[in-house]
Enzyme design. Structure first.
Site, PDB file in Angstrom:
ATOM      1  N   LYS A 125       0.997  -1.181  -0.222  1.00 39.84           N
ATOM      2  CA  LYS A 125      -0.088  -0.086   0.228  1.00 39.84           C
ATOM      3  C   LYS A 125       0.836   1.269  -0.045  1.00 39.84           C
ATOM      4  O   LYS A 125       0.430   2.194  -0.887  1.00 39.84           O
ATOM      5  CB  LYS A 125      -0.897  -0.094   1.208  1.00 39.84           C
ATOM      6  CG  LYS A 125      -2.101  -1.087   1.062  1.00 39.84           C
ATOM      7  CD  LYS A 125      -2.727  -1.144   2.376  1.00 39.84           C
ATOM      8  CE  LYS A 125      -3.877  -2.430   2.053  1.00 39.84           C
ATOM      9  NZ  LYS A 125      -4.518  -2.827   3.510  1.00 39.84           N
TER      10      LYS A 125
ATOM     11  N   GLN B 237      -4.687  -1.168   9.727  1.00 41.46           N
ATOM     12  CA  GLN B 237      -4.473  -2.616   9.061  1.00 41.46           C
ATOM     13  C   GLN B 237      -5.234  -3.495  10.001  1.00 41.46           C
ATOM     14  O   GLN B 237      -5.032  -3.577  11.234  1.00 41.46           O
ATOM     15  CB  GLN B 237      -3.258  -3.125   8.661  1.00 41.46           C
ATOM     16  CG  GLN B 237      -2.935  -4.263   8.045  1.00 41.46           C
ATOM     17  CD  GLN B 237      -3.519  -4.463   6.672  1.00 41.46           C
ATOM     18  OE1 GLN B 237      -3.408  -3.169   5.739  1.00 41.46           O
ATOM     19  NE2 GLN B 237      -4.163  -5.132   6.180  1.00 41.46           N
TER      20      GLN B 237
ATOM     21  N   ASP C 263     -10.956   3.296   4.123  1.00 43.56           N
ATOM     22  CA  ASP C 263     -11.362   1.737   3.929  1.00 43.56           C
ATOM     23  C   ASP C 263     -13.028   1.647   4.024  1.00 43.56           C
ATOM     24  O   ASP C 263     -13.609   0.709   3.447  1.00 43.56           O
ATOM     25  CB  ASP C 263     -10.951   0.977   5.276  1.00 43.56           C
ATOM     26  CG  ASP C 263      -9.874   0.117   4.981  1.00 43.56           C
ATOM     27  OD1 ASP C 263      -9.844  -0.198   3.752  1.00 43.56           O
ATOM     28  OD2 ASP C 263      -9.124  -0.328   5.833  1.00 43.56           O
TER      29      ASP C 263
END
Ligand code: NAP
Length: 292
Positions: free
Chosen positions: A53, A97, A120
């Site tokens: 990422k 994460q 997200d």
């Protein structure tokens, strides 16, 4: 034989379009989108995801911050970091994460991320906006899956879509996105009766189950489009392999188009994360997203 949907190529194109839009933003508004990724602990797969990422964020011309915290980090310290990032005007996207260590309440942490920076798309505000048809930040993998379906099928309106799986991170948002595209959506799950008969209704089948090669070719309506979100690590002939939730060998003989695993939906996730970060940066600064 089915057309093989090249998610890797589509994702590369999307990343290139995002990079172009980032250049435009810099040149015309002096704005550089920034994404902070927070990793708690030493989970091997998470470390790889975070590294990918960060690398792709930099390649798109954005600013990337990696916050690596020890597995023993108290929940309060993580919440304090999220709060700091929420108030940092240079940081437009925050990604914590998952999975988090067991002593940390993931739902509490995800709710602490500002909805405007929730790239997200997991915050209940964004979930609510999506389900009520309002503009929102949408979870990356579902967004990528539906982008591929639209690329292959064009308009989705009126299609029978069968989503297998009802998780908050894949199945439910995929179903909401398809409903917004005017599909007739069926959501199947582990309690669904006669799953093959339900799947056979689908002009579009999106599998997000986590069961290696579960969907067989004779479950499919001939010519349908299959988007396989599953990523399952198995061992075959003594070799480690990645397979999807669909049995590719039998499905490709019946479907009109199908995503492979790997190389289908997988590469779309980070491309959509960059797209979300671009959108979040523009929205926070009252600027229209450059036409891509
Ligand atoms: P999950 O949270 O475990 O949800 C699985 C869903 O499948 C549940 O709704 C479950 O039903 C349903 N299910 C399980 N067994 C079933 C069966 N035999 N028949 C019908 N439905 C069944 O999984 P997830 O997080 O949504 O992930 C699904 C897959 O997508 C996994 O392979 C994962 O690795 C992959 N994935 C890929 C990406 C990516 O490409 N970047 C991102 C996220 C996930 P119940 O609700 O009734 O239990």
């Amino acid at each position: 034989m089915a057309k093989i949907i090249d998610g890797k190529a589509y994702a590369e194109g999307l990343r290139a379009r995002v990079a172009w839009a980032v250049k435009e933003l810099k040149a015309k508004h002096g704005l550089i989108p920034g994404l902070a990724v927070v990793l708690v602990g030493e989970d091997a797969a998470s470390k790889v995801y975070v590294a990918n990422k960060s690398r792709q964020t930099v390649e798109a011309g954005m600013t990337s911050w990696k916050h690596k915290l020890p597995a023993t980090t108290p929940e309060g310290d993580l919440l304090a970091l999220v709060d700091k990032l929420n108030h940092d005007p240079a940081c437009h996207g925050i990604l914590v994460q998952l999975p988090l260590p067991k002593h940390i309440d993931s739902a509490k942490v995800l709710s602490a991320v500002s909805p405007a920076k929730d790239v997200d798309g997991f915050h209940v505000v964004n979930v609510g906006r999506l389900s009520t048809g309002q503009d929102s930040l949408v979870p990356c993998t579902p967004l990528g899956a539906v982008m591929l379906a639209k690329d292959v099928l064009g308009k989705l309106a009126g299609l029978e879509a069968v989503v297998i799986g009802r998780s908050n991170i894949v199945g439910k948002p995929v179903a909401q996105l398809l409903l917004a595209e005017n599909c007739t959506v069926t959501i199947a799950h582990s309690k669904t009766r006669d799953l093959p008969a339900v799947v056979r209704r689908g002009d579009l089948v999106i599998a997000a189950v986590g069961r290696p090669e579960m969907v067989k070719g004779d479950w499919l309506k001939p010519g349908c489009c299959v988007i396989d979100v599953g990523i399952n690590r198995i061992e075959r002939d003594g070799k480690a392999r990645l397979v999807g939730d669909c049995d590719f060998a039998s499905c490709e003989k019946v479907a009109g188009a199908i995503t492979p695993v790997p190389g289908g939906v997988g590469p779309m996730t980070i491309a959509c994360l960059l797209h979300n970060t671009l959108r979040a940066a523009c929205a926070q600064n009252g600027i229209a997203v450059p036409a891509m």
